[in-house]
Design a protein around this motif. Structure first.
Motif, PDB file in Angstrom:
ATOM      1  N   TYR A 133       0.856  -1.132  -0.013  1.00  0.00           N
ATOM      2  CA  TYR A 133       0.109   0.036  -0.158  1.00  0.00           C
ATOM      3  C   TYR A 133       0.854   1.194   0.019  1.00  0.00           C
ATOM      4  CZ  TYR A 133      -4.305  -2.761   0.939  1.00  0.00           C
ATOM      5  OH  TYR A 133      -5.186  -3.610   0.749  1.00  0.00           O
ATOM      6  N   PRO A 134       0.765   2.199  -0.959  1.00  0.00           N
ATOM      7  CA  PRO A 134       1.322   3.418  -0.990  1.00  0.00           C
ATOM      8  C   PRO A 134       1.580   4.300   0.362  1.00  0.00           C
ATOM      9  CG  PRO A 134      -0.064   3.142  -3.224  1.00  0.00           C
ATOM     10  CD  PRO A 134      -0.278   2.063  -2.058  1.00  0.00           C
ATOM     11  N   ALA A 135       0.081   4.220   0.887  1.00  0.00           N
ATOM     12  CA  ALA A 135       0.115   4.843   2.197  1.00  0.00           C
ATOM     13  C   ALA A 135       1.045   4.390   3.358  1.00  0.00           C
ATOM     14  CB  ALA A 135      -1.330   4.830   2.620  1.00  0.00           C
ATOM     15  N   ASN A 136       1.192   3.143   3.278  1.00  0.00           N
ATOM     16  CA  ASN A 136       2.346   2.427   4.376  1.00  0.00           C
ATOM     17  C   ASN A 136       3.650   2.644   3.922  1.00  0.00           C
ATOM     18  OD1 ASN A 136       0.253   1.349   5.845  1.00  0.00           O
ATOM     19  ND2 ASN A 136       0.138  -0.560   4.822  1.00  0.00           N
ATOM     20  N   GLY A 157       4.434   5.394   2.288  1.00  0.00           N
ATOM     21  CA  GLY A 157       4.603   6.913   2.597  1.00  0.00           C
ATOM     22  C   GLY A 157       4.979   7.208   4.121  1.00  0.00           C
ATOM     23  N   ALA A 158       4.175   6.204   4.926  1.00  0.00           N
ATOM     24  CA  ALA A 158       4.403   6.344   6.462  1.00  0.00           C
ATOM     25  C   ALA A 158       5.772   6.087   6.860  1.00  0.00           C
ATOM     26  CB  ALA A 158       3.568   5.776   7.156  1.00  0.00           C
ATOM     27  N   ALA A 159       6.159   5.073   6.114  1.00  0.00           N
ATOM     28  CA  ALA A 159       7.798   4.634   6.139  1.00  0.00           C
ATOM     29  C   ALA A 159       8.574   5.483   5.935  1.00  0.00           C
ATOM     30  CB  ALA A 159       7.985   3.065   5.380  1.00  0.00           C
ATOM     31  N   PHE A 160       8.744   6.336   4.875  1.00  0.00           N
ATOM     32  CA  PHE A 160       9.251   7.544   4.584  1.00  0.00           C
ATOM     33  C   PHE A 160       9.289   8.581   5.533  1.00  0.00           C
ATOM     34  CE2 PHE A 160       9.918   6.094   0.127  1.00  0.00           C
ATOM     35  CZ  PHE A 160      11.045   6.348  -0.125  1.00  0.00           C
ATOM     36  N   ARG A 161       8.204   8.754   5.847  1.00  0.00           N
ATOM     37  CA  ARG A 161       7.949   9.907   6.980  1.00  0.00           C
ATOM     38  C   ARG A 161       8.733   9.512   8.354  1.00  0.00           C
ATOM     39  NH1 ARG A 161       2.410  12.819   8.811  1.00  0.00           N
ATOM     40  NH2 ARG A 161       2.989  14.241  10.285  1.00  0.00           N
ATOM     41  N   LEU A 162       8.639   8.263   8.457  1.00  0.00           N
ATOM     42  CA  LEU A 162       9.283   7.763   9.799  1.00  0.00           C
ATOM     43  C   LEU A 162      10.900   7.451   9.681  1.00  0.00           C
ATOM     44  CD1 LEU A 162       9.468   5.978  12.457  1.00  0.00           C
ATOM     45  CD2 LEU A 162       9.689   4.104  10.900  1.00  0.00           C
ATOM     46  N   GLY A 198      -0.156   8.868  -3.919  1.00  0.00           N
ATOM     47  CA  GLY A 198      -0.413   8.288  -2.744  1.00  0.00           C
ATOM     48  C   GLY A 198       0.877   8.286  -1.477  1.00  0.00           C
ATOM     49  N   LEU A 199       1.893   7.957  -1.981  1.00  0.00           N
ATOM     50  CA  LEU A 199       3.060   7.571  -1.193  1.00  0.00           C
ATOM     51  C   LEU A 199       3.496   9.254  -0.784  1.00  0.00           C
ATOM     52  CD1 LEU A 199       5.899   5.535  -2.393  1.00  0.00           C
ATOM     53  CD2 LEU A 199       6.318   7.603  -0.850  1.00  0.00           C
ATOM     54  N   ASP A 200       3.763   9.977  -1.651  1.00  0.00           N
ATOM     55  CA  ASP A 200       4.297  11.326  -1.339  1.00  0.00           C
ATOM     56  C   ASP A 200       3.459  12.036  -0.358  1.00  0.00           C
ATOM     57  OD1 ASP A 200       6.555  10.765  -3.184  1.00  0.00           O
ATOM     58  OD2 ASP A 200       5.617  11.608  -4.813  1.00  0.00           O
ATOM     59  N   GLY A 256      -6.697  -9.597  17.741  1.00  0.00           N
ATOM     60  CA  GLY A 256      -5.833  -9.401  16.400  1.00  0.00           C
ATOM     61  C   GLY A 256      -4.417  -9.894  16.582  1.00  0.00           C
ATOM     62  N   ARG A 257      -3.993 -10.220  15.380  1.00  0.00           N
ATOM     63  CA  ARG A 257      -2.620 -10.877  15.532  1.00  0.00           C
ATOM     64  C   ARG A 257      -1.302  -9.866  14.909  1.00  0.00           C
ATOM     65  NH1 ARG A 257      -4.245 -16.948  13.546  1.00  0.00           N
ATOM     66  NH2 ARG A 257      -5.875 -17.220  14.839  1.00  0.00           N
ATOM     67  N   SER A 258      -1.734  -8.886  14.452  1.00  0.00           N
ATOM     68  CA  SER A 258      -0.609  -7.893  14.134  1.00  0.00           C
ATOM     69  C   SER A 258      -1.295  -6.397  14.310  1.00  0.00           C
ATOM     70  CB  SER A 258      -0.333  -8.119  12.658  1.00  0.00           C
ATOM     71  OG  SER A 258      -1.429  -7.990  11.709  1.00  0.00           O
ATOM     72  N   LEU A 259      -0.367  -5.634  13.878  1.00  0.00           N
ATOM     73  CA  LEU A 259      -0.724  -4.068  14.013  1.00  0.00           C
ATOM     74  C   LEU A 259      -0.324  -3.830  12.225  1.00  0.00           C
ATOM     75  CD1 LEU A 259       1.011  -2.728  16.984  1.00  0.00           C
ATOM     76  CD2 LEU A 259      -1.343  -2.655  16.555  1.00  0.00           C
ATOM     77  N   ASN A 260      -0.915  -2.536  11.927  1.00  0.00           N
ATOM     78  CA  ASN A 260      -0.286  -2.273  10.395  1.00  0.00           C
ATOM     79  C   ASN A 260       1.202  -2.161  10.374  1.00  0.00           C
ATOM     80  OD1 ASN A 260       0.719   0.627   9.568  1.00  0.00           O
ATOM     81  ND2 ASN A 260      -1.045  -0.039   8.068  1.00  0.00           N
ATOM     82  N   VAL A 261       1.754  -2.496   9.279  1.00  0.00           N
ATOM     83  CA  VAL A 261       3.118  -2.607   8.943  1.00  0.00           C
ATOM     84  C   VAL A 261       3.757  -1.381   9.288  1.00  0.00           C
ATOM     85  CG1 VAL A 261       2.849  -2.429   6.458  1.00  0.00           C
ATOM     86  CG2 VAL A 261       4.874  -3.512   7.473  1.00  0.00           C
ATOM     87  N   ALA A 262       3.375  -0.257   8.862  1.00  0.00           N
ATOM     88  CA  ALA A 262       4.060   1.199   9.296  1.00  0.00           C
ATOM     89  C   ALA A 262       4.143   1.316  10.745  1.00  0.00           C
ATOM     90  CB  ALA A 262       3.563   2.171   8.514  1.00  0.00           C
ATOM     91  N   ILE A 263       3.097   1.037  11.355  1.00  0.00           N
ATOM     92  CA  ILE A 263       2.916   1.196  12.875  1.00  0.00           C
ATOM     93  C   ILE A 263       3.871   0.527  13.587  1.00  0.00           C
ATOM     94  CG2 ILE A 263       1.553   1.007  14.422  1.00  0.00           C
ATOM     95  CD1 ILE A 263      -0.788   2.678  13.428  1.00  0.00           C
ATOM     96  N   ALA A 264       3.911  -0.811  12.985  1.00  0.00           N
ATOM     97  CA  ALA A 264       4.862  -1.913  13.874  1.00  0.00           C
ATOM     98  C   ALA A 264       6.197  -1.359  13.601  1.00  0.00           C
ATOM     99  CB  ALA A 264       4.703  -3.368  13.031  1.00  0.00           C
TER     100      ALA A 264
END
Lengths: 177, 177
Positions: A35-38, A40-45, A67-69, A153-161
């Motif tokens: 997902y582009p949003a994930n 993008g969140a990784a870039f911001r991090l 979406g990423l930018d 739940g078994r996991s969190l969102n990938v960018a959050i984790a």
């Protein structure tokens, strides 16, 4: 208390940075994060934690991408990133560059992320939203960490984790040399 | 290492939960968090950290909502949430319920989130994507914490910032009684 804005905010953050340099040099590999949003969140991090590199592999979308930018708050140009088709190659490159590779994945033998001993140079590895880090990529990592889940739940969102582990690793005390 | 799946994964997470109950009871107030995806991510986090309540105030979208529910991985029905129009009322309710209120906000006097002394019952307060926690709401909080920023960006995504602080507070040692 009142919110800090403008120059006061800039000065406050700069002062903290100067007084508290991060304990570690971080990098990350995104293995087919779809997902582009994930991404993008990784870039911001990555920008916020001054990651030395962000490697995008497989089907991970790459900038420029609307979406990423947007989610990256247009920080993609401030992050040293590159695309490498094969995740195993990316892992080998980071190992050759002196990084200790830690998958953020529920794998057998994974340690809770707060108990892991992170050395000075750490490259975190995350995977696809549904499939995670593959077995082949895990085989190239030095270790794996997981986040406790106190619900169904078994996991969190990938960018959050990735963000939780990255900020923890940034601050956790260094192991004795 | 190989990824854990199915029953093995379920057993692994359950065993960890039993051996390591969380150190704190968490709750959160979302003050006018505007994007459904951010609210959905807060629901997924609330479920994962077994938050006792999630209070949505102001313009924060509420379930059922397609964008929110998708990102929440349809966990919204597992989280004890409610809508309260006025954030100050939500803060007062949580205080009356015995929570210590901590804003995740760059405010004057904010401490870095890793140095804050969190008591046993903590309600985190986050705000709008652009405007943050308002001055009036900050006035009702016991303290504020911030995340160090090592780049040019001045903040992280609201759901990511909340997640980093929530997971930290879940595990951080309790203060002496």
């Amino acid at each position: 208390m009142k919110p800090l804005i403008g120059t006061d905010l800039k000065r406050f953050l700069r002062q903290y940075r100067r007084d508290h340099p991060p304990h570690r040099e971080l990098a990350a590999i995104l293995q087919s994060v779809a997902y582009p949003a994930n991404v993008g969140a990784a870039f911001r991090l990555a920008e916020a934690t001054a990651m030395s590199s962000l490697l995008l592999t497989g089907i991970t979308p790459t900038p420029p991408h609307p979406g990423l930018d947007k989610v990256a708050r247009f920080k993609a140009d401030r992050v040293p990133w590159r695309y490498e088709e094969d995740a195993a190659t990316a892992v080998a490159q980071m190992r050759a560059a002196g990084y200790h590779l830690v998958a953020v994945e529920l794998a057998d033998g994974a340690q809770v992320y707060t108990a892991y001993t992170y050395p000075r140079r750490v490259c975190l590895v995350v995977g696809h939203e549904d499939h995670g880090v593959t077995r082949a990529t895990l085989a190239g990592c030095d270790g794996a960490v997981f986040l406790p889940m106190y619900g169904k739940g078994r996991s969190l969102n990938v960018a959050i984790a990735l963000s939780i582990v990255a900020y923890h690793a940034l601050h956790a005390p260094l192991p004795p040399e």
